[in-house]
Design an enzyme around this catalytic site. Sequence first.
Site: not given
Ligand code: MSP
Length: 529
Positions: A21, A24, A130, A133, A155, A158, A305, A308
């Site tokens: 989304h 990311h 969780c 997380c 959590c 989530h 925040k 998904k």
């Molecule tokens: N797989 C772990 C990260 C491992 S790194 C060694 C993870 N993945 S995740 O798919 O959940 O991605 C998390 C990251 O996505 C966040 O740290 C951020 O960079 C980005 N974001 C996810 N949602 C977001 C928002 N709503 N706003 C900004 N960034 C967001 O955690």
Amino acid sequence: MSSGASFYLTTPIFYPSDVPHIGHGYTEVAADVLTRWHRQAGDDTWLLTGTDEHGQKMLRTATANDMTPGEWADKLVQSSWLPLLDTLDIANDDFIRTTQERHETSAQAFLQKLYDDGFIYTGDYEGFYCVGCEEYKQSSELVEGTGPFEGQRVCAIHSKPVELLHERNYFFRMSEFQGRLLALYEERPDFVQPESARNEVVSFVKQGLADLSISRSSFDWGIQVPWDPSHVVYVWFDALLNYITAVGYGRDDEQFARRWPGIQLVGKDILRFHAVIWPAMLMAAGLEVPKHVFAHGWLLVGGEKMSKSKLTGIAPTQITDVFGSDAFRYYFMRAITFGQDGSFSWEDLSARYQAELANGFGNLASRVLAMVARYFEGRVPEPGGYEAADEAIQRTVAAAAQDADAAIERFAINEALGAVWTIVEELNGYITEQAPWVLAKDPARRERLGTVLYTATEGLRALAVLLSPVIPQATAKLWTALGAEPQLGPLAEQRIRAAGEWGQLPAGATVGALVALFPRIEQEIGASA
Ligand code: MSP
């Protein structure tokens, strides 16, 4: 262009359990803007991104879709995560998947070293886990559930129930590193950025650190613990290692020495993993800690925040299909103070697109080039003597270039864009005041007309270079239309730290027509959001 200092930047590796989304996408774009800037400054730059494919979340999602986790990861990476990079014009140098052999082997070597050196022991653990997380939670991190989960502890991130787990696991002696971590934050105040993130981490570590459970034995989707194949490595421990396994740890000492230590760019949701666990792991292995860990804020939609799992997720293509990737990149980098949360709204995006990109920058470029075509047969005119107004533009350009570079150095991407935008604003004012169309009517003022249009065209040259890390497509079109390439070489090879030096575009360069860089959006937007 790789003679300069090493600049190795990483994004988090994303769970390909689901599609990407705009949150990311935001991280990817920020990382790409920073690395494009450094690459164009001549630094020895490397951008790594990738996917985090082990763990229970992946396993469960795949099972729910009647696939193996490996098949599910392949499918999502091919259909969604690699295409995201194209959608957003990300110029990454590498893409790591934690299921790759290069990662698994080097991660096992790392773990074995810690085991051999006495940093790992066996113990029992009971706690609330969780899966969203992929983390054990303290009771203080749980809240009362609502809706279908009323009466349960869930959590806080989530809003889903946690699971009580009891396992015999391997533990990493993280508690031993409290003192060294606090000393690190103290001695290197810019290790964790921004300041708010640093403060949070310092007060967290001051409360004391527990040892970390780093293996699981109730399922087998993960990297095998090298000395005990009945355990797989805890997914976070595995995932964090990607930052070194991708650049040759344990395999290619030369590449590793060239790249590491790097900089970890993450969302603030995963700050503690990166600013506490990760440096402790590296210290235990006798490796250097990252140069910096920078935590950016959250994209908020409707004040929450965006995520998904809470169904507020917006796919990046919903924006790029309508506005284009440059607009996506510009908007998020400009509208949000990097390091703080920022609200996304279609109205704001649309308003900035129209006012800043279409009217502010796009129109400026097409008007100036149209006047060069009309009054000088498409050749960049020779400037005559400079007057105060022209010199003011030269000073603006020089200051903007310098300020933008200094801001990028501090990860203040929005400030960098603000600095560059002073050129857009000043030039628009300059054109209005100098009124070339009036000068053009008076043959006696031909030289003055040349100076004014030279000043404006050379200003566009600087803008093309300074904006190319943020809006690569529009600036490539502008570079072509300026006729700059035959004179100065490709846009990507323009040294960004020299962009503010005046007088680079030679008189006589042949300009071409410029299509609207940011065309009017006719479609009704946000309808599907
Ligand atoms: N797989 C772990 C990260 C491992 S790194 C060694 C993870 N993945 S995740 O798919 O959940 O991605 C998390 C990251 O996505 C966040 O740290 C951020 O960079 C980005 N974001 C996810 N949602 C977001 C928002 N709503 N706003 C900004 N960034 C967001 O955690």
